[in-house]
Design a protein around this motif. Structure first.
Motif, PDB file in Angstrom:
ATOM      1  N   UNK A 151       0.619  -1.100   0.094  1.00 53.54           N
ATOM      2  CA  UNK A 151      -0.198  -0.143  -0.549  1.00 53.54           C
ATOM      3  C   UNK A 151       0.940   1.697   0.105  1.00 53.54           C
ATOM      4  N   UNK A 152       1.063   1.679  -1.114  1.00 53.05           N
ATOM      5  CA  UNK A 152       2.472   3.029  -1.502  1.00 53.05           C
ATOM      6  C   UNK A 152       1.365   3.669  -1.214  1.00 53.05           C
ATOM      7  N   UNK A 153      -0.266   3.862  -1.013  1.00 49.21           N
ATOM      8  CA  UNK A 153      -0.658   5.394  -1.627  1.00 49.21           C
ATOM      9  C   UNK A 153      -1.379   5.011  -0.543  1.00 49.21           C
ATOM     10  N   UNK A 154      -1.482   5.234   1.051  1.00 49.31           N
ATOM     11  CA  UNK A 154      -2.299   4.714   1.838  1.00 49.31           C
ATOM     12  C   UNK A 154      -3.252   6.252   2.256  1.00 49.31           C
ATOM     13  N   UNK A 155      -4.362   6.171   1.730  1.00 47.55           N
ATOM     14  CA  UNK A 155      -5.627   7.136   2.144  1.00 47.55           C
ATOM     15  C   UNK A 155      -6.779   6.297   3.441  1.00 47.55           C
ATOM     16  N   UNK A 156      -7.176   7.436   4.076  1.00 48.32           N
ATOM     17  CA  UNK A 156      -8.918   7.181   5.136  1.00 48.32           C
ATOM     18  C   UNK A 156      -9.215   5.934   4.013  1.00 48.32           C
ATOM     19  N   UNK A 157     -10.077   6.694   2.780  1.00 49.84           N
ATOM     20  CA  UNK A 157     -10.713   5.514   2.889  1.00 49.84           C
ATOM     21  C   UNK A 157     -11.264   4.795   2.319  1.00 49.84           C
ATOM     22  N   UNK A 158      -9.650   3.866   1.979  1.00 46.01           N
ATOM     23  CA  UNK A 158      -9.310   2.507   1.923  1.00 46.01           C
ATOM     24  C   UNK A 158     -10.137   1.600   3.197  1.00 46.01           C
ATOM     25  N   UNK A 159     -10.625   2.159   3.857  1.00 43.86           N
ATOM     26  CA  UNK A 159     -11.021   1.859   5.311  1.00 43.86           C
ATOM     27  C   UNK A 159     -12.743   1.820   5.117  1.00 43.86           C
ATOM     28  N   UNK A 160     -13.259   2.733   4.281  1.00 44.43           N
ATOM     29  CA  UNK A 160     -14.363   2.470   3.854  1.00 44.43           C
ATOM     30  C   UNK A 160     -14.890   1.133   3.219  1.00 44.43           C
ATOM     31  N   UNK A 161     -16.036   0.713   3.287  1.00 46.73           N
ATOM     32  CA  UNK A 161     -16.305  -0.414   3.197  1.00 46.73           C
ATOM     33  C   UNK A 161     -16.865  -0.741   1.945  1.00 46.73           C
ATOM     34  N   UNK A 162     -16.667  -1.872   0.572  1.00 45.12           N
ATOM     35  CA  UNK A 162     -16.017  -1.408  -0.081  1.00 45.12           C
ATOM     36  C   UNK A 162     -17.047  -3.477  -1.338  1.00 45.12           C
ATOM     37  N   UNK A 163     -17.993  -2.914  -1.598  1.00 45.89           N
ATOM     38  CA  UNK A 163     -19.720  -3.861  -1.876  1.00 45.89           C
ATOM     39  C   UNK A 163     -18.676  -5.014  -2.008  1.00 45.89           C
ATOM     40  N   UNK A 164     -17.638  -5.033  -3.231  1.00 48.36           N
ATOM     41  CA  UNK A 164     -16.833  -5.761  -4.550  1.00 48.36           C
ATOM     42  C   UNK A 164     -16.432  -6.612  -3.432  1.00 48.36           C
ATOM     43  N   UNK A 165     -15.391  -5.951  -2.375  1.00 45.14           N
ATOM     44  CA  UNK A 165     -14.718  -6.803  -1.334  1.00 45.14           C
ATOM     45  C   UNK A 165     -15.155  -8.072  -0.111  1.00 45.14           C
TER      46      UNK A 165
END
Length: 154
Positions: free
Chosen positions: A55-69
């Motif tokens: 994760x070379x470019x971490x961002x807070x929104x990466x922790x938001x739920x993603x329906x595909x995942x």
């Protein structure tokens, strides 16, 4: 002949069905990882936002739920709720010496229902479709466990 040897065709059926289910269970985790990497989202833990090779470019929104995942996670969670019961009940079932035809029907039907459940979940089918596959698989595990119990008691 030992019931738990490759000389027993019922055990061979169990080995095949159990191996497929173990590979399916373990593979679903990798599907989730691939989906997380492909979307650059769906991370679970705050420490996942620490910079690193994955994760070379971490961002807070990466922790938001993603329906595909999350859909992949839900499939794996459902597998974790069902496949271990099959593995245990199937081994007990083999140990009490059922007929080969009964073992083939029950074990291969379980494998088919789990794979069909995954296809239904992945493709966003209605709850009733997924529930039908879950129910059939669940009843199969119950039948194998009850069969083993009855043989052991009588």
């Amino acid at each position: 002949m030992s019931l738990l040897s490759m000389e027993n065709p019922v055990f061979v059926t169990y080995v095949i069905a159990a191996s497929i289910m173990i590979l399916k269970l373990m593979g679903q985790g990798w599907v989730t990882v691939v989906r997380m990497m492909g979307t650059d989202a769906g991370l679970l833990n705050p420490e996942d936002l620490k910079p690193g090779p994955a994760n070379r470019n971490p961002r807070p929104e990466q922790l938001e739920p993603n329906d595909y995942v999350e859909r992949s996670r839900r499939i794996q969670r459902n597998d974790l709720e069902n496949i271990p019961g099959f593995l245990a009940a199937g081994l007990l079932f083999v140990a009490v010496g059922p007929s080969l035809i009964l073992a083939n029907i029950l074990m291969y039907a379980f494998v088919i229902t789990r794979l069909a459940h995954t296809v239904a979940y992945t493709s966003g089918q209605r709850h009733e479709v997924r529930a039908t596959f879950y129910t059939v698989g669940s009843v199969i595990v119950i039948v194998m466990a009850v069969y083993a119990l009855v043989v052991a008691l009588f």
